[in-house]
Scaffold this motif. Structure first.
Motif, PDB file in Angstrom:
ATOM      1  N   SER A 158      -1.526   8.621   3.580  1.00  0.00           N
ATOM      2  CA  SER A 158      -2.523   7.730   4.166  1.00  0.00           C
ATOM      3  C   SER A 158      -3.706   8.468   4.777  1.00  0.00           C
ATOM      4  CB  SER A 158      -1.866   6.826   5.217  1.00  0.00           C
ATOM      5  OG  SER A 158      -1.267   7.594   6.241  1.00  0.00           O
ATOM      6  N   GLU A 159      -3.461   9.634   5.393  1.00  0.00           N
ATOM      7  CA  GLU A 159      -4.548  10.322   6.080  1.00  0.00           C
ATOM      8  C   GLU A 159      -5.580  10.913   5.123  1.00  0.00           C
ATOM      9  OE1 GLU A 159      -1.075  13.274   5.783  1.00  0.00           O
ATOM     10  OE2 GLU A 159      -1.352  11.148   6.263  1.00  0.00           O
ATOM     11  N   SER A 160      -5.223  11.027   3.841  1.00  0.00           N
ATOM     12  CA  SER A 160      -6.169  11.569   2.866  1.00  0.00           C
ATOM     13  C   SER A 160      -6.386  10.601   1.701  1.00  0.00           C
ATOM     14  CB  SER A 160      -5.685  12.922   2.337  1.00  0.00           C
ATOM     15  OG  SER A 160      -4.397  12.795   1.740  1.00  0.00           O
ATOM     16  N   THR A 161      -6.166   9.321   1.960  1.00  0.00           N
ATOM     17  CA  THR A 161      -6.332   8.295   0.921  1.00  0.00           C
ATOM     18  C   THR A 161      -7.319   7.240   1.392  1.00  0.00           C
ATOM     19  OG1 THR A 161      -4.066   8.619   0.136  1.00  0.00           O
ATOM     20  CG2 THR A 161      -5.160   6.590  -0.512  1.00  0.00           C
ATOM     21  N   GLY A 207      -5.421  -1.757   4.159  1.00  0.00           N
ATOM     22  CA  GLY A 207      -5.714  -0.345   4.320  1.00  0.00           C
ATOM     23  C   GLY A 207      -5.671   0.070   5.778  1.00  0.00           C
ATOM     24  N   LEU A 208      -6.270  -0.740   6.622  1.00  0.00           N
ATOM     25  CA  LEU A 208      -6.294  -0.460   8.060  1.00  0.00           C
ATOM     26  C   LEU A 208      -4.888  -0.356   8.628  1.00  0.00           C
ATOM     27  CD1 LEU A 208      -8.063  -0.316  10.700  1.00  0.00           C
ATOM     28  CD2 LEU A 208      -7.755  -2.780  10.863  1.00  0.00           C
ATOM     29  N   GLU A 209      -4.034  -1.318   8.301  1.00  0.00           N
ATOM     30  CA  GLU A 209      -2.681  -1.341   8.849  1.00  0.00           C
ATOM     31  C   GLU A 209      -1.777  -0.280   8.208  1.00  0.00           C
ATOM     32  OE1 GLU A 209      -1.217  -5.322   8.648  1.00  0.00           O
ATOM     33  OE2 GLU A 209      -2.542  -6.021  10.255  1.00  0.00           O
ATOM     34  N   SER A 210      -2.256   0.319   7.118  1.00  0.00           N
ATOM     35  CA  SER A 210      -1.513   1.414   6.491  1.00  0.00           C
ATOM     36  C   SER A 210      -2.019   2.777   6.943  1.00  0.00           C
ATOM     37  CB  SER A 210      -1.611   1.309   4.966  1.00  0.00           C
ATOM     38  OG  SER A 210      -1.110   0.084   4.504  1.00  0.00           O
ATOM     39  N   GLY A 211      -3.005   2.785   7.852  1.00  0.00           N
ATOM     40  CA  GLY A 211      -3.518   4.031   8.396  1.00  0.00           C
ATOM     41  C   GLY A 211      -4.553   4.724   7.534  1.00  0.00           C
ATOM     42  N   MET A 212      -5.189   3.967   6.607  1.00  0.00           N
ATOM     43  CA  MET A 212      -6.180   4.561   5.719  1.00  0.00           C
ATOM     44  C   MET A 212      -7.589   4.190   6.130  1.00  0.00           C
ATOM     45  SD  MET A 212      -4.617   3.980   1.885  1.00  0.00           S
ATOM     46  CE  MET A 212      -4.145   2.274   2.150  1.00  0.00           C
ATOM     47  N   PRO A 213      -8.575   5.098   5.937  1.00  0.00           N
ATOM     48  CA  PRO A 213      -9.970   4.665   6.017  1.00  0.00           C
ATOM     49  C   PRO A 213     -10.251   3.706   4.864  1.00  0.00           C
ATOM     50  CG  PRO A 213      -9.823   6.925   5.248  1.00  0.00           C
ATOM     51  CD  PRO A 213      -8.442   6.523   5.645  1.00  0.00           C
ATOM     52  N   THR A 214     -11.197   2.804   5.066  1.00  0.00           N
ATOM     53  CA  THR A 214     -11.426   1.745   4.085  1.00  0.00           C
ATOM     54  C   THR A 214     -12.896   1.646   3.703  1.00  0.00           C
ATOM     55  OG1 THR A 214     -11.656   0.122   5.865  1.00  0.00           O
ATOM     56  CG2 THR A 214      -9.465   0.364   4.880  1.00  0.00           C
ATOM     57  N   VAL A 215     -13.128   1.264   2.449  1.00  0.00           N
ATOM     58  CA  VAL A 215     -14.472   0.994   1.951  1.00  0.00           C
ATOM     59  C   VAL A 215     -14.496  -0.445   1.440  1.00  0.00           C
ATOM     60  CG1 VAL A 215     -16.174   1.492   0.156  1.00  0.00           C
ATOM     61  CG2 VAL A 215     -15.022   3.370   1.335  1.00  0.00           C
ATOM     62  N   LEU A 216     -15.424  -1.242   1.941  1.00  0.00           N
ATOM     63  CA  LEU A 216     -15.637  -2.603   1.450  1.00  0.00           C
ATOM     64  C   LEU A 216     -16.855  -2.590   0.548  1.00  0.00           C
ATOM     65  CD1 LEU A 216     -14.859  -5.687   1.695  1.00  0.00           C
ATOM     66  CD2 LEU A 216     -16.700  -5.823   3.395  1.00  0.00           C
ATOM     67  N   MET A 241       0.822  -1.198   0.000  1.00  0.00           N
ATOM     68  CA  MET A 241       0.000   0.000   0.000  1.00  0.00           C
ATOM     69  C   MET A 241       0.866   1.261   0.000  1.00  0.00           C
ATOM     70  SD  MET A 241      -2.471  -1.962   0.000  1.00  0.00           S
ATOM     71  CE  MET A 241      -3.910  -0.922   0.022  1.00  0.00           C
ATOM     72  N   ARG A 242       1.911   1.242   0.803  1.00  0.00           N
ATOM     73  CA  ARG A 242       2.780   2.417   0.876  1.00  0.00           C
ATOM     74  C   ARG A 242       3.504   2.653  -0.445  1.00  0.00           C
ATOM     75  NH1 ARG A 242       3.569   0.577   6.332  1.00  0.00           N
ATOM     76  NH2 ARG A 242       5.423  -0.616   5.734  1.00  0.00           N
ATOM     77  N   MET A 287      -8.970   3.439   0.790  1.00  0.00           N
ATOM     78  CA  MET A 287      -8.755   2.126   0.178  1.00  0.00           C
ATOM     79  C   MET A 287     -10.099   1.470  -0.085  1.00  0.00           C
ATOM     80  SD  MET A 287      -6.865  -0.256  -0.987  1.00  0.00           S
ATOM     81  CE  MET A 287      -7.354  -1.879  -1.594  1.00  0.00           C
ATOM     82  N   ILE A 288     -10.350   1.093  -1.347  1.00  0.00           N
ATOM     83  CA  ILE A 288     -11.588   0.409  -1.719  1.00  0.00           C
ATOM     84  C   ILE A 288     -11.251  -1.018  -2.117  1.00  0.00           C
ATOM     85  CG2 ILE A 288     -13.632   0.426  -3.192  1.00  0.00           C
ATOM     86  CD1 ILE A 288     -13.057   3.354  -3.810  1.00  0.00           C
ATOM     87  N   GLY A 289     -11.893  -1.984  -1.489  1.00  0.00           N
ATOM     88  CA  GLY A 289     -11.626  -3.386  -1.806  1.00  0.00           C
ATOM     89  C   GLY A 289     -12.844  -4.250  -1.631  1.00  0.00           C
ATOM     90  N   ASP A 290     -12.710  -5.508  -2.040  1.00  0.00           N
ATOM     91  CA  ASP A 290     -13.826  -6.451  -1.912  1.00  0.00           C
ATOM     92  C   ASP A 290     -13.501  -7.589  -0.949  1.00  0.00           C
ATOM     93  OD1 ASP A 290     -11.937  -7.543  -3.898  1.00  0.00           O
ATOM     94  OD2 ASP A 290     -13.418  -9.160  -4.079  1.00  0.00           O
ATOM     95  N   ARG A 291     -12.300  -7.541  -0.318  1.00  0.00           N
ATOM     96  CA  ARG A 291     -11.904  -8.630   0.581  1.00  0.00           C
ATOM     97  C   ARG A 291     -11.468  -8.070   1.928  1.00  0.00           C
ATOM     98  NH1 ARG A 291      -9.344 -13.687  -2.359  1.00  0.00           N
ATOM     99  NH2 ARG A 291      -9.055 -14.197  -0.174  1.00  0.00           N
ATOM    100  N   MET A 292     -12.018  -8.648   2.976  1.00  0.00           N
ATOM    101  CA  MET A 292     -11.623  -8.256   4.332  1.00  0.00           C
ATOM    102  C   MET A 292     -10.196  -8.683   4.634  1.00  0.00           C
ATOM    103  SD  MET A 292     -14.042  -6.653   6.039  1.00  0.00           S
ATOM    104  CE  MET A 292     -13.742  -6.990   7.783  1.00  0.00           C
ATOM    105  N   ASP A 293      -9.796  -9.876   4.124  1.00  0.00           N
ATOM    106  CA  ASP A 293      -8.527 -10.472   4.527  1.00  0.00           C
ATOM    107  C   ASP A 293      -7.321  -9.921   3.790  1.00  0.00           C
ATOM    108  OD1 ASP A 293      -9.326 -11.587   2.133  1.00  0.00           O
ATOM    109  OD2 ASP A 293      -8.703 -13.627   2.637  1.00  0.00           O
ATOM    110  N   THR A 294      -7.540  -9.127   2.758  1.00  0.00           N
ATOM    111  CA  THR A 294      -6.410  -8.502   2.053  1.00  0.00           C
ATOM    112  C   THR A 294      -6.589  -6.994   1.960  1.00  0.00           C
ATOM    113  OG1 THR A 294      -7.456  -8.993  -0.088  1.00  0.00           O
ATOM    114  CG2 THR A 294      -5.784 -10.543   0.718  1.00  0.00           C
ATOM    115  N   ASP A 295      -7.666  -6.548   1.307  1.00  0.00           N
ATOM    116  CA  ASP A 295      -7.850  -5.123   1.040  1.00  0.00           C
ATOM    117  C   ASP A 295      -8.092  -4.308   2.306  1.00  0.00           C
ATOM    118  OD1 ASP A 295      -7.726  -5.677  -1.754  1.00  0.00           O
ATOM    119  OD2 ASP A 295      -9.833  -6.257  -1.714  1.00  0.00           O
TER     120      ASP A 295
END
Length: 275
Positions: A206-209, A223-232, A195-196, A211-219
């Protein structure tokens, strides 16, 4: 879980998004994905497509997406092959590697200045191919036992095909690990390194990015561990039932990226989120 508040909302969002399950299913665009990408492009928004698929070059993926009706420039695509080549260049510039993979990975390694060889390479690099060779896997095992370091582009155990699932890098890596006792270093999602490196490629933070993904176990976890808000989004692997199995949650759950159309400047004002 803490949601993004008004005081936290950036004035200009950047977007990282997965490809398969978010924008396309095999050869077909997900409904609304074309309008979503068009809106980002028209707004001159900062975005990049991030995929664990190391098989294809960026040019190949652009052609595939264009055939699906999605006009995404090459520089807006980031693969686990590119992230792996960049990681190895940073670790050992001008090194050597024995590579199991397709043109997407071998091209990235060459462009990073690596020599591809089976003679005492610094690394064994495992990617993905539709034609895994028992001979190549055996060579990889012997080289690792001889001292080569073991790196893999991504941990995905399976990949999709028209005929059904196929074994992917994670499954083959498990075979090699069992034979050698050496655990590979996985560069692709959910490793935050992936991600970085993608954010650096477009100059995002990260604070203004988002992450949009379809998988909890990867996307989502990446995103969470990179400090980004996430959309599933509910157009791929994860479902509301499987979301409940995890101790973490995305910031927002939507039916698809189509829900973001008209809200890309302020994605947390989506009218009807699933959650």
């Amino acid at each position: 879980m803490e949601r993004v508040t008004d005081t936290q909302i950036p004035t200009d969002w950047s977007y990282l998004m997965d490809m398969d399950g978010v924008l396309v299913h095999e050869e077909h665009a997900i409904p609304g994905a074309d309008a979503f990408i068009s809106e980002l492009t028209e707004r001159n928004a900062n975005f990049i497509v991030v995929t664990n698929n190391p098989i294809y070059t960026r040019r190949d993926l652009r052609a595939r997406l264009l055939a699906s009706g999605l006009n995404i420039p090459e520089e807006r695509i980031w693969t686990s092959a590119l992230a792996t080549a960049q990681f190895l260049h940073n670790q050992r510039p001008g090194g050597s590697a024995f590579v199991i993979g397709e043109v997407g990975l071998t091209t990235a390694m060459h462009e990073a200045g690596y020599v591809l060889t089976d003679r005492s390479p610094d690394y064994v690099v495992l990617g993905e191919t539709r034609t895994y060779s028992f001979e190549a896997i055996t060579t990889a095992i012997r080289l690792i036992l001889g001292g080569s370091r073991f790196v893999s582009t991504n941990p995905d155990p399976t990949g999709p095909s028209r005929a059904g699932v196929l074994p992917a890098a994670g499954a083959v890596a498990a075979l090699i690990e069992k034979a050698t006792g050496r655990t590979p270093y996985f560069v692709g999602k959910p490793n935050p390194l992936m991600m970085r490196s993608a954010m650096r490629a477009i100059g995002a933070h990260s604070e203004s990015t988002l992450m949009i993904g379809d998988r909890m176990d990867t996307d989502v976890i990446a995103g969470l561990e990179s400090g980004m808000p996430t959309v599933l989004v509910m157009t791929g692997i994860s479902t509301m039932e499987t979301v409940a199995e995890y101790p973490f949650r995305p910031t927002l759950i939507l039916n698809s990226v189509a829900d973001l159309i008209g809200h890309t400047e302020d994605p947390f004002r989506v009218i009807s989120p699933v959650w």
